[in-house]
Design a protein around this motif. Sequence first.
Motif, PDB file in Angstrom:
ATOM      1  N   LEU A  76       0.827  -1.202   0.000  1.00  0.00           N
ATOM      2  CA  LEU A  76       0.000   0.000   0.000  1.00  0.00           C
ATOM      3  C   LEU A  76       0.866   1.260   0.000  1.00  0.00           C
ATOM      4  N   ALA A  77       1.954   1.252   0.749  1.00  0.00           N
ATOM      5  CA  ALA A  77       2.862   2.401   0.764  1.00  0.00           C
ATOM      6  C   ALA A  77       3.511   2.616  -0.605  1.00  0.00           C
ATOM      7  N   VAL A  78       3.862   1.524  -1.288  1.00  0.00           N
ATOM      8  CA  VAL A  78       4.461   1.622  -2.622  1.00  0.00           C
ATOM      9  C   VAL A  78       3.469   2.234  -3.616  1.00  0.00           C
ATOM     10  N   THR A  79       2.209   1.847  -3.515  1.00  0.00           N
ATOM     11  CA  THR A  79       1.211   2.389  -4.444  1.00  0.00           C
ATOM     12  C   THR A  79       1.042   3.901  -4.273  1.00  0.00           C
ATOM     13  N   ILE A  80       1.112   4.376  -3.050  1.00  0.00           N
ATOM     14  CA  ILE A  80       0.960   5.813  -2.797  1.00  0.00           C
ATOM     15  C   ILE A  80       2.110   6.593  -3.431  1.00  0.00           C
ATOM     16  N   LEU A  81       3.340   6.112  -3.210  1.00  0.00           N
ATOM     17  CA  LEU A  81       4.504   6.775  -3.788  1.00  0.00           C
ATOM     18  C   LEU A  81       4.450   6.743  -5.320  1.00  0.00           C
ATOM     19  N   GLY A  82       4.151   5.590  -5.875  1.00  0.00           N
ATOM     20  CA  GLY A  82       4.111   5.464  -7.329  1.00  0.00           C
ATOM     21  C   GLY A  82       3.078   6.357  -7.971  1.00  0.00           C
ATOM     22  N   TYR A  83       1.896   6.429  -7.364  1.00  0.00           N
ATOM     23  CA  TYR A  83       0.837   7.277  -7.917  1.00  0.00           C
ATOM     24  C   TYR A  83       1.245   8.743  -7.913  1.00  0.00           C
ATOM     25  N   ALA A  84       1.804   9.211  -6.805  1.00  0.00           N
ATOM     26  CA  ALA A  84       2.179  10.624  -6.703  1.00  0.00           C
ATOM     27  C   ALA A  84       3.254  10.994  -7.722  1.00  0.00           C
ATOM     28  N   VAL A  85       4.249  10.136  -7.895  1.00  0.00           N
ATOM     29  CA  VAL A  85       5.330  10.416  -8.839  1.00  0.00           C
ATOM     30  C   VAL A  85       4.799  10.444 -10.270  1.00  0.00           C
ATOM     31  N   CYS A  86       3.968   9.480 -10.627  1.00  0.00           N
ATOM     32  CA  CYS A  86       3.444   9.405 -12.000  1.00  0.00           C
ATOM     33  C   CYS A  86       2.463  10.535 -12.297  1.00  0.00           C
ATOM     34  N   THR A  87       1.759  10.996 -11.282  1.00  0.00           N
ATOM     35  CA  THR A  87       0.880  12.144 -11.467  1.00  0.00           C
ATOM     36  C   THR A  87       1.685  13.397 -11.762  1.00  0.00           C
ATOM     37  N   ALA A  88       2.821  13.532 -11.089  1.00  0.00           N
ATOM     38  CA  ALA A  88       3.709  14.661 -11.374  1.00  0.00           C
ATOM     39  C   ALA A  88       4.231  14.587 -12.807  1.00  0.00           C
ATOM     40  N   LEU A  89       4.561  13.400 -13.276  1.00  0.00           N
ATOM     41  CA  LEU A  89       5.028  13.227 -14.657  1.00  0.00           C
ATOM     42  C   LEU A  89       3.925  13.562 -15.661  1.00  0.00           C
ATOM     43  N   THR A  90       2.670  13.305 -15.291  1.00  0.00           N
ATOM     44  CA  THR A  90       1.549  13.652 -16.156  1.00  0.00           C
ATOM     45  C   THR A  90       1.503  15.155 -16.408  1.00  0.00           C
ATOM     46  N   ALA A  91       1.764  15.930 -15.371  1.00  0.00           N
ATOM     47  CA  ALA A  91       1.741  17.388 -15.499  1.00  0.00           C
ATOM     48  C   ALA A  91       2.819  17.889 -16.451  1.00  0.00           C
ATOM     49  N   SER A 158      -5.536  29.176 -14.741  1.00  0.00           N
ATOM     50  CA  SER A 158      -4.238  29.584 -14.188  1.00  0.00           C
ATOM     51  C   SER A 158      -3.141  29.400 -15.239  1.00  0.00           C
ATOM     52  N   PRO A 159      -1.952  29.932 -14.982  1.00  0.00           N
ATOM     53  CA  PRO A 159      -0.850  29.755 -15.943  1.00  0.00           C
ATOM     54  C   PRO A 159      -0.510  28.292 -16.228  1.00  0.00           C
ATOM     55  N   LEU A 160      -0.770  27.410 -15.271  1.00  0.00           N
ATOM     56  CA  LEU A 160      -0.464  25.991 -15.476  1.00  0.00           C
ATOM     57  C   LEU A 160      -1.485  25.299 -16.369  1.00  0.00           C
ATOM     58  N   GLY A 161      -2.684  25.872 -16.505  1.00  0.00           N
ATOM     59  CA  GLY A 161      -3.720  25.243 -17.311  1.00  0.00           C
ATOM     60  C   GLY A 161      -4.142  23.915 -16.720  1.00  0.00           C
ATOM     61  N   TRP A 162      -4.499  22.964 -17.597  1.00  0.00           N
ATOM     62  CA  TRP A 162      -4.968  21.664 -17.111  1.00  0.00           C
ATOM     63  C   TRP A 162      -3.890  20.915 -16.324  1.00  0.00           C
ATOM     64  N   ARG A 163      -2.638  21.227 -16.565  1.00  0.00           N
ATOM     65  CA  ARG A 163      -1.556  20.558 -15.849  1.00  0.00           C
ATOM     66  C   ARG A 163      -1.584  20.858 -14.349  1.00  0.00           C
ATOM     67  N   GLY A 164      -2.153  21.995 -13.981  1.00  0.00           N
ATOM     68  CA  GLY A 164      -2.219  22.358 -12.573  1.00  0.00           C
ATOM     69  C   GLY A 164      -3.006  21.360 -11.740  1.00  0.00           C
ATOM     70  N   VAL A 165      -4.032  20.744 -12.349  1.00  0.00           N
ATOM     71  CA  VAL A 165      -4.830  19.762 -11.618  1.00  0.00           C
ATOM     72  C   VAL A 165      -3.966  18.559 -11.236  1.00  0.00           C
ATOM     73  N   TYR A 166      -3.086  18.161 -12.135  1.00  0.00           N
ATOM     74  CA  TYR A 166      -2.225  17.015 -11.835  1.00  0.00           C
ATOM     75  C   TYR A 166      -1.112  17.383 -10.851  1.00  0.00           C
ATOM     76  N   VAL A 167      -0.715  18.637 -10.839  1.00  0.00           N
ATOM     77  CA  VAL A 167       0.238  19.076  -9.812  1.00  0.00           C
ATOM     78  C   VAL A 167      -0.385  18.898  -8.424  1.00  0.00           C
ATOM     79  N   LEU A 168      -1.656  19.271  -8.301  1.00  0.00           N
ATOM     80  CA  LEU A 168      -2.351  19.100  -7.022  1.00  0.00           C
ATOM     81  C   LEU A 168      -2.511  17.629  -6.658  1.00  0.00           C
ATOM     82  N   GLY A 169      -2.534  16.774  -7.684  1.00  0.00           N
ATOM     83  CA  GLY A 169      -2.704  15.346  -7.440  1.00  0.00           C
ATOM     84  C   GLY A 169      -1.512  14.665  -6.808  1.00  0.00           C
ATOM     85  N   THR A 170      -0.408  15.390  -6.624  1.00  0.00           N
ATOM     86  CA  THR A 170       0.764  14.802  -5.972  1.00  0.00           C
ATOM     87  C   THR A 170       0.665  14.844  -4.448  1.00  0.00           C
ATOM     88  N   ALA A 171      -0.415  15.405  -3.933  1.00  0.00           N
ATOM     89  CA  ALA A 171      -0.566  15.562  -2.476  1.00  0.00           C
ATOM     90  C   ALA A 171      -0.473  14.264  -1.678  1.00  0.00           C
TER      91      ALA A 171
END
Length: 402
Positions: A76-91, A158-171
């Motif tokens: 479960l801890a691995v899934t949390i880390l992996g999701y956050a990192v890949c969401t940042a890459l999406t942005a 915002s200046p980030l556009g749709w990418r800003g939503v994925y930046v927030l997804g790294t929380a």
Amino acid sequence: MSDDRYHRRLFVFLGVASFFEGFDTFALTQLLPAIRAEMGLSPSDAGWLVGAICAGSILSYGLVRYADRAGRRGVLAVTILGYAVCTALTALARGPFTFGAAQIAARFFLIAEWALSLVVAAEEFPADRRGLYIGVLNALTGVGAIVCAGITPAVIQSPLGWRGVYVLGTAPLFLLAVARRSLRETRRFTEQVEGTSLAKRSFTRILSPPHRDRMLLLAVIWMLTYACTTNAIMFWKEHAMGERGYTEGRVGLYISIAAVAGMPFAFLSAKLLDVLGRRGASVVIYLSVVAGTAGCYLAGSPALVLISLVLAMGGITATGSVLAAYNAELFPTELRSDAFGWSNHLFGRTAQVVTPILVGYAAESVGWGKAVSSTAVFPVIALALILLTLPETRGRELEDIA
């Protein structure tokens, strides 16, 4: 730490994980028109993109199955880390291929996180409230959808556009600190699984009697459910803006209202699982999905569209509560994650890959309204299978059911 205190902390932890499952799924729904416009994608291209991203859900089976050998806590801890990192890459993505690849990887970790959260809930919480806990956790995905719907219009500007939503997804990265310090292995896994020869367990063991038939039956029900629910919300914004002429602001308002208004129903469904039982709750929930899906794509009146959207969003969130409860309850501890992986990930989610592609092509010929509303027939079949073939599990201990 007392069991009650730990259960409260565990519930908060699993609730935050469920929140981001809803946030991420709804992010793609909200941002698809903007992404499609920026990247020059046709409706059929959008269908292929959504289908490819959903393939990550199937691949996540590997992580879910591994949790039956390595334990729930570490995976479960691995899934949390992996999701956050890949969401940042999406942005950071600049084209459909890099966007799709990052989202496939994010979905790989996210769906494993969601599945394991529900498995942990089933194994840790008391039998007389298990349905309630699983239902509320699943309903919290809707809270994630509400937050996403509420912030997306402002973030897009915002200046980030749709990418800003994925930046927030790294929380979710902050959850790692909580997981490492306070999350413990489930009691059932520790007592019944650790120390056994799970490492030698066959990949196909679940395909042998007596659990094969239950797994395959649940796989069909998941598949039929996803064939409608994946498309109903995913493409409504495309339909509303492209075929009804709704503005970005009006769509955001409708989705926000529907998400908020649908929440009481989604949370009520959690209680219905323990009051009406799994089968009785299924009738209410699945009929809401059918009526809501057909109405929000075919109704002429804006008021009926909004009411239908409320029914669709509440019902779609609640279907996961019913099926997750069944999937967690019908199998023994050493096969619980494996059964979830086979029925939901390997088989059930193939509908999430195939049907968006088919709907995308159909939309180019008949429009999004007719293409998506036709999928409402699948939940009807799923409900019939639940009522005709699945047992009532309300209030029974997992060992007795399995």
